[in-house]
Design a protein around this motif. Sequence first.
Motif, PDB file in Angstrom:
ATOM      1  N   PHE A 112       0.816  -1.156  -0.118  1.00 28.30           N
ATOM      2  CA  PHE A 112       0.054   0.203  -0.149  1.00 28.30           C
ATOM      3  C   PHE A 112       0.849   1.315   0.038  1.00 28.30           C
ATOM      4  O   PHE A 112       1.835   1.370   0.695  1.00 28.30           O
ATOM      5  N   VAL A 113       0.706   2.050  -0.775  1.00 31.71           N
ATOM      6  CA  VAL A 113       1.266   3.536  -0.903  1.00 31.71           C
ATOM      7  C   VAL A 113       0.222   4.674  -0.864  1.00 31.71           C
ATOM      8  O   VAL A 113      -0.739   4.703  -1.829  1.00 31.71           O
ATOM      9  N   GLY A 114       0.115   5.182   0.114  1.00 32.48           N
ATOM     10  CA  GLY A 114      -0.645   6.391   0.438  1.00 32.48           C
ATOM     11  C   GLY A 114      -2.051   5.640   0.208  1.00 32.48           C
ATOM     12  O   GLY A 114      -3.139   6.321  -0.019  1.00 32.48           O
ATOM     13  N   GLY A 115      -2.144   4.561   1.060  1.00 26.49           N
ATOM     14  CA  GLY A 115      -3.520   3.874   1.046  1.00 26.49           C
ATOM     15  C   GLY A 115      -3.824   2.930   0.114  1.00 26.49           C
ATOM     16  O   GLY A 115      -4.885   2.486  -0.196  1.00 26.49           O
ATOM     17  N   GLN A 116      -3.225   2.909  -1.362  1.00 23.34           N
ATOM     18  CA  GLN A 116      -3.416   2.520  -2.448  1.00 23.34           C
ATOM     19  C   GLN A 116      -2.542   1.306  -3.009  1.00 23.34           C
ATOM     20  O   GLN A 116      -1.395   1.491  -2.743  1.00 23.34           O
ATOM     21  N   VAL A 117      -3.042   0.430  -3.321  1.00 25.87           N
ATOM     22  CA  VAL A 117      -2.220  -1.107  -3.655  1.00 25.87           C
ATOM     23  C   VAL A 117      -1.468  -0.452  -4.961  1.00 25.87           C
ATOM     24  O   VAL A 117      -1.779  -0.051  -5.990  1.00 25.87           O
ATOM     25  N   ALA A 118      -0.114  -0.823  -4.797  1.00 26.81           N
ATOM     26  CA  ALA A 118       0.660  -0.362  -5.987  1.00 26.81           C
ATOM     27  C   ALA A 118       1.951  -1.505  -6.117  1.00 26.81           C
ATOM     28  O   ALA A 118       2.397  -2.059  -5.061  1.00 26.81           O
ATOM     29  N   VAL A 119       2.234  -1.537  -7.243  1.00 26.89           N
ATOM     30  CA  VAL A 119       3.631  -2.364  -7.520  1.00 26.89           C
ATOM     31  C   VAL A 119       4.679  -1.759  -7.195  1.00 26.89           C
ATOM     32  O   VAL A 119       5.113  -0.393  -7.641  1.00 26.89           O
ATOM     33  N   THR A 120       5.629  -2.132  -6.401  1.00 27.65           N
ATOM     34  CA  THR A 120       6.825  -1.464  -6.027  1.00 27.65           C
ATOM     35  C   THR A 120       8.007  -1.969  -6.506  1.00 27.65           C
ATOM     36  O   THR A 120       9.175  -1.256  -6.325  1.00 27.65           O
ATOM     37  N   ALA A 121       8.145  -3.140  -7.268  1.00 20.89           N
ATOM     38  CA  ALA A 121       9.524  -3.665  -7.724  1.00 20.89           C
ATOM     39  C   ALA A 121       8.979  -4.882  -8.715  1.00 20.89           C
ATOM     40  O   ALA A 121       8.213  -5.645  -8.283  1.00 20.89           O
ATOM     41  N   CYS A 122       9.890  -5.191  -9.537  1.00 24.50           N
ATOM     42  CA  CYS A 122       9.690  -6.049 -10.414  1.00 24.50           C
ATOM     43  C   CYS A 122      11.010  -6.924 -11.139  1.00 24.50           C
ATOM     44  O   CYS A 122      11.902  -5.927 -11.174  1.00 24.50           O
ATOM     45  N   ALA A 123      10.813  -7.996 -11.236  1.00 21.32           N
ATOM     46  CA  ALA A 123      11.893  -8.505 -12.100  1.00 21.32           C
ATOM     47  C   ALA A 123      11.320  -9.381 -13.255  1.00 21.32           C
ATOM     48  O   ALA A 123      10.496 -10.401 -12.974  1.00 21.32           O
ATOM     49  N   GLU A 124      11.811  -9.414 -14.499  1.00 21.33           N
ATOM     50  CA  GLU A 124      10.981 -10.228 -15.568  1.00 21.33           C
ATOM     51  C   GLU A 124      11.612 -11.328 -15.580  1.00 21.33           C
ATOM     52  O   GLU A 124      12.712 -11.513 -15.472  1.00 21.33           O
ATOM     53  N   GLY A 125      10.774 -12.175 -16.039  1.00 18.93           N
ATOM     54  CA  GLY A 125      11.260 -13.816 -16.209  1.00 18.93           C
ATOM     55  C   GLY A 125      11.131 -14.234 -17.637  1.00 18.93           C
ATOM     56  O   GLY A 125      10.085 -13.607 -18.347  1.00 18.93           O
ATOM     57  N   PRO A 126      11.801 -14.907 -18.530  1.00 24.13           N
ATOM     58  CA  PRO A 126      11.718 -15.108 -20.050  1.00 24.13           C
ATOM     59  C   PRO A 126      10.519 -15.901 -20.137  1.00 24.13           C
ATOM     60  O   PRO A 126       9.887 -16.070 -21.188  1.00 24.13           O
ATOM     61  N   ARG A 127       9.931 -16.724 -19.170  1.00 21.96           N
ATOM     62  CA  ARG A 127       8.864 -17.668 -19.522  1.00 21.96           C
ATOM     63  C   ARG A 127       7.321 -16.899 -19.257  1.00 21.96           C
ATOM     64  O   ARG A 127       6.614 -17.548 -19.665  1.00 21.96           O
ATOM     65  N   SER A 128       7.398 -15.754 -18.802  1.00 19.55           N
ATOM     66  CA  SER A 128       6.360 -15.174 -18.666  1.00 19.55           C
ATOM     67  C   SER A 128       5.577 -14.114 -19.804  1.00 19.55           C
ATOM     68  O   SER A 128       6.722 -13.578 -20.359  1.00 19.55           O
ATOM     69  N   PRO A 129       4.529 -14.164 -19.921  1.00 19.20           N
ATOM     70  CA  PRO A 129       4.214 -13.042 -20.992  1.00 19.20           C
ATOM     71  C   PRO A 129       4.825 -11.445 -20.585  1.00 19.20           C
ATOM     72  O   PRO A 129       4.713 -11.276 -19.266  1.00 19.20           O
ATOM     73  N   TYR A 130       5.200 -10.757 -21.442  1.00 19.68           N
ATOM     74  CA  TYR A 130       5.343  -9.337 -21.095  1.00 19.68           C
ATOM     75  C   TYR A 130       4.191  -8.574 -20.647  1.00 19.68           C
ATOM     76  O   TYR A 130       3.228  -8.616 -21.138  1.00 19.68           O
ATOM     77  N   MET A 131       4.462  -7.899 -19.399  1.00 22.87           N
ATOM     78  CA  MET A 131       3.201  -7.224 -18.922  1.00 22.87           C
ATOM     79  C   MET A 131       3.706  -5.738 -18.759  1.00 22.87           C
ATOM     80  O   MET A 131       4.225  -5.368 -17.772  1.00 22.87           O
ATOM     81  N   GLU A 132       3.566  -5.107 -19.769  1.00 21.82           N
ATOM     82  CA  GLU A 132       4.074  -3.535 -19.835  1.00 21.82           C
ATOM     83  C   GLU A 132       3.393  -2.731 -18.633  1.00 21.82           C
ATOM     84  O   GLU A 132       3.949  -1.890 -18.292  1.00 21.82           O
ATOM     85  N   ASP A 133       2.113  -3.121 -18.271  1.00 18.90           N
ATOM     86  CA  ASP A 133       1.774  -2.270 -17.080  1.00 18.90           C
ATOM     87  C   ASP A 133       2.297  -2.378 -15.882  1.00 18.90           C
ATOM     88  O   ASP A 133       2.340  -1.716 -15.168  1.00 18.90           O
ATOM     89  N   LEU A 134       2.458  -3.518 -15.637  1.00 26.53           N
ATOM     90  CA  LEU A 134       3.156  -3.903 -14.249  1.00 26.53           C
ATOM     91  C   LEU A 134       4.582  -3.486 -13.837  1.00 26.53           C
ATOM     92  O   LEU A 134       5.435  -4.427 -13.980  1.00 26.53           O
ATOM     93  N   VAL A 135       4.610  -2.249 -13.809  1.00 28.84           N
ATOM     94  CA  VAL A 135       6.051  -1.403 -13.594  1.00 28.84           C
ATOM     95  C   VAL A 135       5.924  -0.952 -12.047  1.00 28.84           C
ATOM     96  O   VAL A 135       4.648  -0.514 -11.576  1.00 28.84           O
ATOM     97  N   PRO A 136       6.981  -0.425 -11.402  1.00 27.41           N
ATOM     98  CA  PRO A 136       6.989   0.055 -10.236  1.00 27.41           C
ATOM     99  C   PRO A 136       6.002   1.535 -10.254  1.00 27.41           C
ATOM    100  O   PRO A 136       6.192   2.241 -11.097  1.00 27.41           O
ATOM    101  N   GLY A 137       4.964   1.568  -9.488  1.00 28.20           N
ATOM    102  CA  GLY A 137       4.349   2.682  -9.370  1.00 28.20           C
ATOM    103  C   GLY A 137       2.716   2.603  -9.951  1.00 28.20           C
ATOM    104  O   GLY A 137       1.956   3.218  -9.706  1.00 28.20           O
ATOM    105  N   PHE A 138       2.544   1.388 -10.782  1.00 26.30           N
ATOM    106  CA  PHE A 138       1.381   0.929 -11.181  1.00 26.30           C
ATOM    107  C   PHE A 138       0.410   0.640 -10.037  1.00 26.30           C
ATOM    108  O   PHE A 138       0.645  -0.038  -9.088  1.00 26.30           O
ATOM    109  N   ASP A 139      -0.708   1.397 -10.044  1.00 27.55           N
ATOM    110  CA  ASP A 139      -1.484   1.282  -8.939  1.00 27.55           C
ATOM    111  C   ASP A 139      -3.163   1.087  -9.422  1.00 27.55           C
ATOM    112  O   ASP A 139      -3.919   1.778  -8.787  1.00 27.55           O
ATOM    113  N   GLU A 140      -3.268   0.459 -10.470  1.00 30.08           N
ATOM    114  CA  GLU A 140      -4.747   0.143 -11.046  1.00 30.08           C
ATOM    115  C   GLU A 140      -5.241  -1.383 -10.561  1.00 30.08           C
ATOM    116  O   GLU A 140      -4.005  -2.300 -10.765  1.00 30.08           O
ATOM    117  N   GLY A 141      -6.310  -1.610 -10.698  1.00 32.23           N
ATOM    118  CA  GLY A 141      -6.990  -2.710 -10.955  1.00 32.23           C
ATOM    119  C   GLY A 141      -6.729  -3.825  -9.860  1.00 32.23           C
ATOM    120  O   GLY A 141      -6.193  -5.045 -10.078  1.00 32.23           O
TER     121      GLY A 141
END
Length: 260
Positions: A112-141
């Motif tokens: 939670f950042v300011g009471g809102q759910v947020a992605v705070t870190a990520c590490a990409e893996g080669p077997r996962s589909p690329y998720m361009e939205d899920l980067v640090p700071g993403f706070d939707e959905g």
Amino acid sequence: MRDPLAEPSDLIRSVSRALRVLESVGRAPRGLTVKQIARRCELTVATTYHLVRTLAYEGYVIRREDGTYIVGLEIADRYRELVTAFRGPPPVGEALRRAAADTGWSHYLGRFVGGQVAVTACAEGPRSPYMEDLVPGFDEGAHATALGKSLLATLTAEQRFRYLREYGMRPFTTATLTTVEAFEADLAAGDRRGMQLELGQFRQGVACAAVLVAPDKDIERRVVLACALPASEMMTSARVVRAKLLTAARAIADGIATEN
């Protein structure tokens, strides 16, 4: 939980206007002229000119040869500082990257950042589909991701209701849960399973699972770990996913402890 804030009595208008200018420029990758910025921000041209010159001097916008302004490199510096602060001590980032390398799945931290759910870190893996939205700071959905579900599950039912009412439950796919009743039932199933899960609720054909890393009385210190992988793989490997997530979560918890 955060309540919507009223305008502060000591609001500094020039700062507020400068931020509006910066936001407008940021939304226009091809650049904007001073007149265009003034029109979008509902400011006079003279006021906008002074704000833009100040932002350019500080490096937050750049004036191009055609007279338009684009976002400056100082924004990138602030973003890198934000990512570093969100991620936490170096052992946390190392554990996150190791989990992605060992499994091939992209891994994410959230809190939670300011009471809102947020992605705070990520590490990409080669077997996962690329998720361009899920980067640090993403706070939707939050209602459509396992990361969001895992954090919302730490709240009371009343706190969750207020959160979902404030931020909404828009459908990202046809599988997205859009009612509080369905969402509560899904969280209960996740509690019994030992991890929160979503199959194609945020992105068609992609699944995500999440577990709690660090419980805490302070809502802003609660951390969850999630991973994303093809939905077809999740359907046959849920137990393996849970075991690997829990192992990585313990390593990340140890990394967080080095900060305290």
